[in-house]
Design a protein around this motif. Structure first.
Motif, PDB file in Angstrom:
ATOM      1  N   ALA A 169     -38.893  -5.862  20.575  1.00  0.00           N
ATOM      2  CA  ALA A 169     -38.268  -7.146  20.249  1.00  0.00           C
ATOM      3  C   ALA A 169     -39.245  -8.160  19.662  1.00  0.00           C
ATOM      4  O   ALA A 169     -38.983  -9.361  19.716  1.00  0.00           O
ATOM      5  CB  ALA A 169     -37.614  -7.735  21.496  1.00  0.00           C
ATOM      6  N   GLU A 216     -39.769  -8.713  16.575  1.00  0.00           N
ATOM      7  CA  GLU A 216     -39.036  -9.358  15.488  1.00  0.00           C
ATOM      8  C   GLU A 216     -38.161 -10.492  16.018  1.00  0.00           C
ATOM      9  O   GLU A 216     -38.122 -11.584  15.431  1.00  0.00           O
ATOM     10  CB  GLU A 216     -38.174  -8.321  14.761  1.00  0.00           C
ATOM     11  CG  GLU A 216     -37.304  -8.875  13.657  1.00  0.00           C
ATOM     12  CD  GLU A 216     -38.072  -9.155  12.385  1.00  0.00           C
ATOM     13  OE1 GLU A 216     -37.474  -9.702  11.437  1.00  0.00           O
ATOM     14  OE2 GLU A 216     -39.271  -8.833  12.330  1.00  0.00           O
ATOM     15  N   ALA A 217     -37.476 -10.253  17.126  1.00  0.00           N
ATOM     16  CA  ALA A 217     -36.631 -11.283  17.712  1.00  0.00           C
ATOM     17  C   ALA A 217     -37.467 -12.460  18.203  1.00  0.00           C
ATOM     18  O   ALA A 217     -37.065 -13.633  18.067  1.00  0.00           O
ATOM     19  CB  ALA A 217     -35.815 -10.695  18.869  1.00  0.00           C
ATOM     20  N   ASN A 219     -33.125  -7.720  18.830  1.00  0.00           N
ATOM     21  CA  ASN A 219     -33.413  -8.034  17.433  1.00  0.00           C
ATOM     22  C   ASN A 219     -32.136  -8.369  16.671  1.00  0.00           C
ATOM     23  O   ASN A 219     -32.059  -9.372  15.950  1.00  0.00           O
ATOM     24  CB  ASN A 219     -34.126  -6.857  16.761  1.00  0.00           C
ATOM     25  CG  ASN A 219     -35.559  -6.694  17.232  1.00  0.00           C
ATOM     26  OD1 ASN A 219     -36.210  -7.662  17.634  1.00  0.00           O
ATOM     27  ND2 ASN A 219     -36.054  -5.478  17.182  1.00  0.00           N
ATOM     28  N   GLU A 255     -33.167 -14.944   8.571  1.00  0.00           N
ATOM     29  CA  GLU A 255     -33.941 -13.702   8.494  1.00  0.00           C
ATOM     30  C   GLU A 255     -35.242 -13.897   7.732  1.00  0.00           C
ATOM     31  O   GLU A 255     -35.682 -13.018   6.979  1.00  0.00           O
ATOM     32  CB  GLU A 255     -33.107 -12.588   7.857  1.00  0.00           C
ATOM     33  CG  GLU A 255     -31.837 -12.253   8.618  1.00  0.00           C
ATOM     34  CD  GLU A 255     -31.086 -11.079   8.027  1.00  0.00           C
ATOM     35  OE1 GLU A 255     -31.740 -10.065   7.706  1.00  0.00           O
ATOM     36  OE2 GLU A 255     -29.851 -11.166   7.878  1.00  0.00           O
ATOM     37  N   GLY A 292     -41.830  -8.289  12.476  1.00  0.00           N
ATOM     38  CA  GLY A 292     -42.027  -7.770  13.824  1.00  0.00           C
ATOM     39  C   GLY A 292     -42.273  -6.276  13.849  1.00  0.00           C
ATOM     40  O   GLY A 292     -43.058  -5.778  14.663  1.00  0.00           O
TER      41      GLY A 292
END
Length: 423
Positions: free
Chosen positions: A154, A156-157, A213, A339, A345
């Motif tokens: 995660a 990226e999240a 994500n 985005e 990530g």
């Protein structure tokens, strides 16, 4: 003399020799040699080493393009021979050999690609650092999480949530420092959700990370359209951090303008890299962190609370990754876009693997990815014949070869991704 019967009982040691690293070195050396052989480029390459405002100005370095490429090719094959010697002696590839190979390859390639043009090295390196900064924060968060035994898919999240929170809070308060704190809090929140499902409820960590994500991408996209879009002036116009030149250090030729004319977020990144490295290998915290990631049962036996240790370190990892997200909206672009992390990530996660779960190596890997990404833009500006798509996919190609053995054996912590159920 040992009797035959006793000799058969003696333990036999079989040394496994891996030729993957010399083979990959050789493949890249051959591919590079094809450039000056099949596509020689006339003219000279100019490397501009100053930005124009330093106290000490270095002269431009002008080299003949094709001859320089041939010299680099010869040196590459020499380094291939050295790697063969190390392998025949059953020795692992030293970091200096890998670094020397990469440096020679880059110099030779840049000399060939920039024939007839001028390559601004300050802009190239500074742009690479800017692109690598959020990757470094994300990679450090990944290293801490996985060293604790939790696969942090995660990242990226955490980056995206940090970018969103930093933009909104900094816009509302009028200070980027509040946005920086909000970004850390957002990263911690995402890490907390991941930890609850992965550590407490033993849900598959990869699945939870992927779901987070997708959830954060969808949530931030929805809020961007419904809330930030109609209220851009009040909710999506943060005041970014300004650059601060460190007296003395910023005047150092070449590296001064790159490293010491940066924003406070980059300076924080320098400190975080050192603190994570020092803490991981020189403190009790680092010993416990590595213990629960390698052998949680043994750690539990000596009194270490495995679940609490993993929770705490995941919170730390989330806060660091959140700082990387703040870089997007408080330094790079003073507004949030949907985005906007664009898969950073996952590149950070690749840097974790490339760096063999070590904070310094992961940082170097992130810098390499940032350099490759920025290089495609610089080469397109100076009219290089190298397709930009090739430069964009180069970091992923390098990652594949690295995991295959370029940097030696790449082994994750033994308990990485495995929930610990206390018996």
């Amino acid at each position: 003399m040992t009797p035959p019967a006793e000799a058969e009982l003696q333990p036999r040691t079989v040394a496994v020799v891996s030729w993957k690293a010399p083979l990959i070195f050789g493949i890249f050396a051959v591919l590079f040699t094809l450039l000056p052989l099949l596509a020689p480029r006339a003219g000279v390459s100019t490397f501009r080493l100053t930005a124009g405002y330093e106290a000490i100005k270095l002269p431009e370095m002008v080299v003949p393009s094709t001859p320089t490429a041939w010299v680099a090719a010869v040196l590459l094959f020499v380094l291939v021979g050295i790697s063969v010697v190390f392998t025949r002696q059953h020795r692992s590839m030293p970091l200096w050999l890998i670094s020397a190979y990469v440096v020679v390859l880059l110099i030779g390639f840049l000399a060939w690609a920039s024939a007839g043009g001028t390559l601004p090295m300050i802009g190239l390196l500074a742009g690479a650092l800017a692109l690598a900064t959020p990757l470094i924060f994300g990679a450090l968060g990944g290293v801490i999480g996985e060293r604790a035994g939790v696969v942090n898919i995660a990242i990226e999240a955490q980056l995206l949530a940090g970018a969103f929170s930093a933009a909104v809070v900094a816009s509302m308060t009028g200070t980027p420092w509040a946005g920086l704190v909000a970004a850390m809090a957002a990263g911690v929140l995402v890490a907390l959700v991941l930890s609850v499902f992965a550590i407490t409820y033993y849900v598959d960590q990869v699945i939870v990370g992927v779901v987070l994500n997708v959830l954060v991408i969808g949530l931030t996209t929805f809020l961007f359209r419904q809330v930030l879009g109609p209220n851009t002036a009040t909710l999506n116009s943060p005041r970014p951090f300004s650059r601060i030149a460190i007296p003395g250090l910023s005047e150092i030729p070449l590296i001064g303008p790159v490293l010491f004319r940066q924003t406070v977020v980059v300076y924080i990144m320098y400190v975080v890299v050192f603190v994570v490295w020092f803490g991981m290998y020189r403190t009790r915290w680092g010993l416990r962190l590595r213990a629960v990631g390698e052998h949680p049962q043994a750690a539990d036996t000596v009194g270490i609370n495995v679940a609490r240790t993993r929770y705490v370190n995941m919170m730390i990892a989330g806060a660091i990754a959140g700082l990387g997200g703040a870089f997007y909206t408080l330094v790079s672009v003073p507004s949030f876009n949907r985005e906007m992390t664009a898969g950073a990530g996952f590149i950070a996660l690749a840097a974790v693997i490339f760096g063999k779960w070590d904070p310094v190596r992961a940082t170097l890997a992130a810098l390499l990815f940032g350099f490759a990404t920025n290089l495609q833009g610089v080469l397109s500006v100076i009219g290089s014949p190298v397709p930009s798509q090739f430069m964009l996919m180069l970091p992923y190609i390098v990652t594949i070869f690295a995991v295959a053995g370029l940097v030696g054996r790449s082994r994750a912590p033994a308990a990485d991704g495995q929930p610990y159920i206390k018996s």
